[in-house]
Design an enzyme around this catalytic site. Structure first.
Site, mmCIF file in Angstrom:
data_model
loop_
_atom_site.group_PDB
_atom_site.id
_atom_site.type_symbol
_atom_site.label_atom_id
_atom_site.label_comp_id
_atom_site.label_asym_id
_atom_site.label_seq_id
_atom_site.Cartn_x
_atom_site.Cartn_y
_atom_site.Cartn_z
ATOM 1 N N TYR A 89 5.186 -8.416 0.328
ATOM 2 C CA TYR A 89 5.170 -7.185 -0.535
ATOM 3 C C TYR A 89 6.039 -6.172 -0.273
ATOM 4 C CZ TYR A 89 2.566 -5.145 2.929
ATOM 5 O OH TYR A 89 2.151 -4.804 4.308
ATOM 6 N N THR B 281 0.464 1.240 8.099
ATOM 7 C CA THR B 281 -0.515 0.861 9.120
ATOM 8 C C THR B 281 0.714 0.590 10.447
ATOM 9 O OG1 THR B 281 -0.233 -1.360 8.931
ATOM 10 C CG2 THR B 281 -2.189 -0.099 7.992
ATOM 11 N N ASP B 282 2.043 0.439 10.216
ATOM 12 C CA ASP B 282 2.742 0.205 11.499
ATOM 13 C C ASP B 282 2.910 1.341 12.499
ATOM 14 O OD1 ASP B 282 3.469 -2.310 10.508
ATOM 15 O OD2 ASP B 282 5.524 -1.910 10.130
ATOM 16 N N THR C 232 1.498 0.472 3.156
ATOM 17 C CA THR C 232 0.841 -0.965 2.251
ATOM 18 C C THR C 232 -0.076 -0.486 1.265
ATOM 19 O OG1 THR C 232 1.454 -2.344 4.127
ATOM 20 C CG2 THR C 232 -0.267 -2.982 2.383
ATOM 21 N N GLU D 31 -0.069 0.746 41.794
ATOM 22 C CA GLU D 31 1.007 -0.285 41.822
ATOM 23 C C GLU D 31 2.241 0.320 42.628
ATOM 24 O OE1 GLU D 31 3.894 -0.731 40.173
ATOM 25 O OE2 GLU D 31 4.077 -2.904 40.609
ATOM 26 N N LYS E 220 -3.173 -0.551 16.366
ATOM 27 C CA LYS E 220 -3.027 -1.858 15.554
ATOM 28 C C LYS E 220 -3.028 -3.061 16.559
ATOM 29 C CE LYS E 220 -0.494 -3.416 11.569
ATOM 30 N NZ LYS E 220 0.756 -3.237 10.910
#
Length: 355
Positions: A53, A119-120, A39, A312, A192
């Site tokens: 975009y 950023t992904d 981006t 767990e 993110k």
């Protein structure tokens, strides 16, 4: 082709009045900007387009020229390593990028490195570099949530802050860093958390510091092993072990885990609910796969906290590994790196504690 900001300014005929001679003084750091797309190199149809975009459109030379203030901070040169959206990153891209950074870090005329990135998967690349590149020189990964064509674009300041950090001696030895939204985060911790706001990146343990008006302010330092203290070395790493993630949910079928193993996964990251919980109907499948040599690593799909060993599931009994506080995508990175070097679960669990 490698391009220097000074040469580009000469080529495009920028007026001499915009050139700050002091920026090229001998005491300025040498910073290389490696561009990979994303981006921060994107463009929208209009200034009102901040979420829709096309990524990876602006080349590195134009990206540098868009922030002339960089010349006041350091001597800059840029390289276009890739020009892709970061969701298209593969293991091969990680290895190629890491080896290029390692080579640059060995050069005496390089003081810091900035990687512009979508950023992904930015957090995955930052963590991979943190694990594998042996240098104490600053490596700063940076992106933006809005393209440069948007009226509220964040990329220019993010990039400026990244160069400030990469050029700073006080950033040395702190591992790979991420500068977004004025914060300096550890590449190991940051993630993110939202896809449409500029404050998308954060660590549950808090930032290492901030950049304000071109100055670094530090508040904590990383304690996990990284870069110079890592047992993993990008210069000796030619491939990553195949590791897959299976997302846990209320009706998840065992066939997804079996399919991952059949495709050749040496480890499966179980992105479980809560504390990495495993549904009772899935436990026998994971036990069977572990018996066939596939590593089972319990992570969690929740965004904060950490998975407790034996809390767990009886991990000791099953010979499973827990990812501690690493999210599933970062757990995949660490497992892929570690399993390229060894295969036993004891060492695998050790590195999840140490890194």
């Amino acid at each position: 082709m490698e391009l220097t900001l000074w040469k580009r300014w000469l080529l495009v005929g920028v007026a001499a009045s915009t050139f700050n001679a002091a920026a090229w003084a001998a005491d300025k750091a040498n910073v290389v900007i490696l561009a990979t797309g994303g981006t921060i190199a994107g463009a929208g149809a209009s200034t009102a387009n901040s979420a829709s975009y096309q990524a990876a459109k602006v080349p590195v030379d134009k990206l540098m020229l868009s922030v002339p203030e960089l010349a006041r901070v350091a001597r800059i040169r840029g390289e276009q390593v890739f020009q892709i959206a970061s969701e298209s990153f593969t293991n091969s891209h990680l290895l190629q990028l890491g080896k290029r950074i390692s080579a640059l870090a060995k050069q005496q005329d390089v003081d810091g490195i900035v990687v512009t990135h979508g950023t992904d998967t930015l957090e995955e690349t930052a963590y991979f570099l943190n694990l594998t590149v042996h240098t104490d020189k600053p490596i700063v990964v940076v992106g933006s949530m809005r393209p440069g064509t948007a009226m509220s674009a964040d990329g220019a300041l993010n990039l400026y802050n990244a160069v400030v950090v990469a050029a700073s001696r006080d950033a040395r030895g702190k591992g790979v860093l991420v500068t977004m939204n004025d914060q300096i985060d550890s590449g190991r911790d940051v993630g993110k958390g939202i896809n449409i706001k500029t404050n998308a990146f954060a660590s549950q343990w808090g930032p290492l510091g901030m950049v304000v008006e071109g100055r670094n302010y530090w508040f904590r330092a990383p304690v996990k092993r990284h870069t110079m203290s890592s047992e993993f070395d990008i210069d000796k790493l030619d491939q990553l072990a195949p590791v897959e993630i299976v997302y846990g949910y209320g009706n998840v079928p065992a066939s997804l885990y079996e399919a991952a193993a059949a495709a050749g996964a040496r480890a499966i990251i179980h992105a479980g609910t809560g504390n990495g919980s495993v549904a009772d109907r899935i436990v026998p499948t994971l036990q069977s796969l572990r018996g066939k040599g596939v590593q089972i690593i319990r992570s969690a799909r929740v965004p904060a906290g950490f998975v407790l060993r034996n809390a767990e599931q009886p991990d000791d009994k099953h010979d499973w590994v827990v990812a501690h506080d690493l999210n599933p995508q970062k757990a995949r990175i660490l497992a892929a790196v570690a399993l390229s070097q060894f295969s036993d679960s004891q060492n695998l669990q050790r590195v999840f504690w140490e890194y």
